[in-house]
Write a protein that holds these residues in place. Structure first.
Motif, PDB file in Angstrom:
ATOM      1  N   PHE A   1       0.844  -1.192   0.000  1.00  0.00           N
ATOM      2  CA  PHE A   1       0.000   0.000   0.000  1.00  0.00           C
ATOM      3  C   PHE A   1       0.876   1.237   0.000  1.00  0.00           C
ATOM      4  O   PHE A   1       1.701   1.415   0.886  1.00  0.00           O
TER       5      PHE A   1
ATOM      6  N   HIS B   1      -2.444  -3.937   0.159  1.00  0.00           N
ATOM      7  CA  HIS B   1      -3.795  -3.730  -0.351  1.00  0.00           C
ATOM      8  C   HIS B   1      -4.648  -4.961  -0.112  1.00  0.00           C
ATOM      9  O   HIS B   1      -4.163  -6.093  -0.207  1.00  0.00           O
TER      10      HIS B   1
ATOM     11  N   GLY C   1      -9.274   3.137  -2.487  1.00  0.00           N
ATOM     12  CA  GLY C   1      -7.982   2.623  -2.042  1.00  0.00           C
ATOM     13  C   GLY C   1      -7.746   2.730  -0.556  1.00  0.00           C
ATOM     14  O   GLY C   1      -6.618   2.598  -0.097  1.00  0.00           O
TER      15      GLY C   1
END
Lengths: 246, 246
Positions: A64, A108, A99
């Motif tokens: 991420f 993620h 996101g």
DNA sequence: CGCCCCATTGAGACGGCTCAACTTGCGTGG
DNA sequence: CCACGCAAGTTGAGCCGTCTCAATGGGGCG
């Protein structure tokens, strides 16, 4: 990213070189933000080349680093469970931000795919965290965006848990209609950016049931269906069948 | 709130007078936080008197001011739609944080009710925002908490959309088991804090189906059911029926 | 033109819902 | 102390909405 050619060479109508020029800024930035703060945000944003339909922006397990604002096109997010079963968790239209999964784990937690040719603004999250320490209204803004995502997800849980096929489809149509309207597009005539497959997956229905439901709503005169083109004839009645009832 | 008698008179085992003494701090505060920062957080937290079963902490439409950490007992959150249909959106156990709805709108977006006598720590959100500007690790922590909530909600969407009754019930049991384990309680023997009604509502099933599913899982030897007391005999098999399959 | 993908429509199967009866545990009051 | 009412849970029988499987239609593209 001032060297990014896409900031300068405007290859199609949607590309903007800065947030202050972007006609979507009212959707993805705080209204009350002053110009020099907008410029600070602007400086950390990376604007992407167009992403083709079917291309991924990131996948589950990717590190991420950034969140993304949709600039043009449309995006879906989906989970893949251990058996490879897919669950579409959201559709994102221009001006919307995605996101927020993966901040907790640094990885993620879902897959993000363009449903048509799209452009996004990549917003490095660490830079946003730094900026948020200086610009309280920005910190507040991101808390608000995440809070809204949570509320939307809870509404979706209600839809999946308590509504029948008609209610689910009607709820999706009205959601899309409202979001089209927010961008000053017609809330009555819209082109679905997603396939029947994606709709069914998102709503917990098979494509056959989605198709039958569209046909029934059309027969009842509430909507006009032509492939992905939808015309909404009767918002009120559509609203009234959104209620929970399995 | 140093004048709050509940901070001083410890009427039962769970009440703690400060975060640094609280055996749940590993769950609700960042691990990497140093002591003087913990004290700063500690100073803004209001510790409540016990809340009785069925009592609300807040309701939809109430002004948003605080988030809450569960200190003891158990809490459910639920939506009420226009027709009065209820959707349970989450169960919260000690060490877990709730109330991230409503940051966007300044109004709470759900109802929060104690399922048994409970105590909570009230954390005024504006104070947290101020503190977060000074303590980056705290800002990061709240982004992480909200991100985790979003990921959990997406998993729930998958559960509601793609799993049959067995899969839904098994998924809930394993989630509770894991969360009990995190608090150093047995992950195999647990007392459900919620009624069959709440379970069914949360999972999108009727109480009859929940009851039948418990009975079937017991007959197959995976669990032992005695009212709200559940013993998990076979974690692995329970895991294996969590897969998606309607 | 022929192929493929997506969407639509029909017929039958099945999982979970509805309705109903019964059990159990608990608090209340005679 | 027991009788009673009430709420929560369990179990059974039948129904209904959605899924499954299958056939057909239409549009884009090599």
């Amino acid at each position: 990213m001032t060297t990014d050619p896409y900031n300068i060479a405007c290859t199609h109508g949607f590309i903007q070189s800065s947030c202050s020029d972007c006609n979507l800024k009212g959707l993805c930035l705080p209204i009350a933000m002053d110009i020099k703060d907008i410029d600070k945000v602007d400086n950390i944003i990376k604007r992407s080349r167009p992403i083709q339909a079917g291309e991924h922006i990131y996948r589950t397990g990717d590190g991420f680093t950034s969140i993304f604002a949709v600039r043009s096109g449309s995006i879906k997010t989906y989970l893949l469970d251990d058996d490879g079963v897919e669950q579409v968790t959201g559709f994102y239209l221009p001006g919307e931000i995605l996101g927020f999964d993966g901040i907790g784990t640094e990885k993620h937690g879902c897959n993000v795919m363009a449903m048509e040719t799209s452009t996004v603004c990549e917003i490095p999250f660490e830079r946003i965290e730094e900026l948020s320490l200086q610009i309280p209204v920005l910190q507040r803004h991101f808390f608000q965006l995440m809070s809204q995502q949570i509320e939307a997800d809870h509404q979706m849980m209600l839809t999946l848990s308590k509504k029948n096929a008609e209610g689910r489809v009607a709820t999706l149509l009205l959601s899309l209609s409202r979001r089209f309207g927010r961008r000053n597009l017609s809330p009555n005539s819209l082109r679905l950016p997603m396939s029947r497959m994606d709709i069914g997956n998102f709503l917990g229905l098979t494509i056959e049931t989605v198709s039958r439901t569209f046909s029934r709503l059309q027969k009842e005169g509430l909507i006009k269906v032509d492939g992905r083109e939808i015309h909404i004839n009767d918002h009120k009645q559509l609203q009234s069948i959104c209620h929970a009832s399995k």
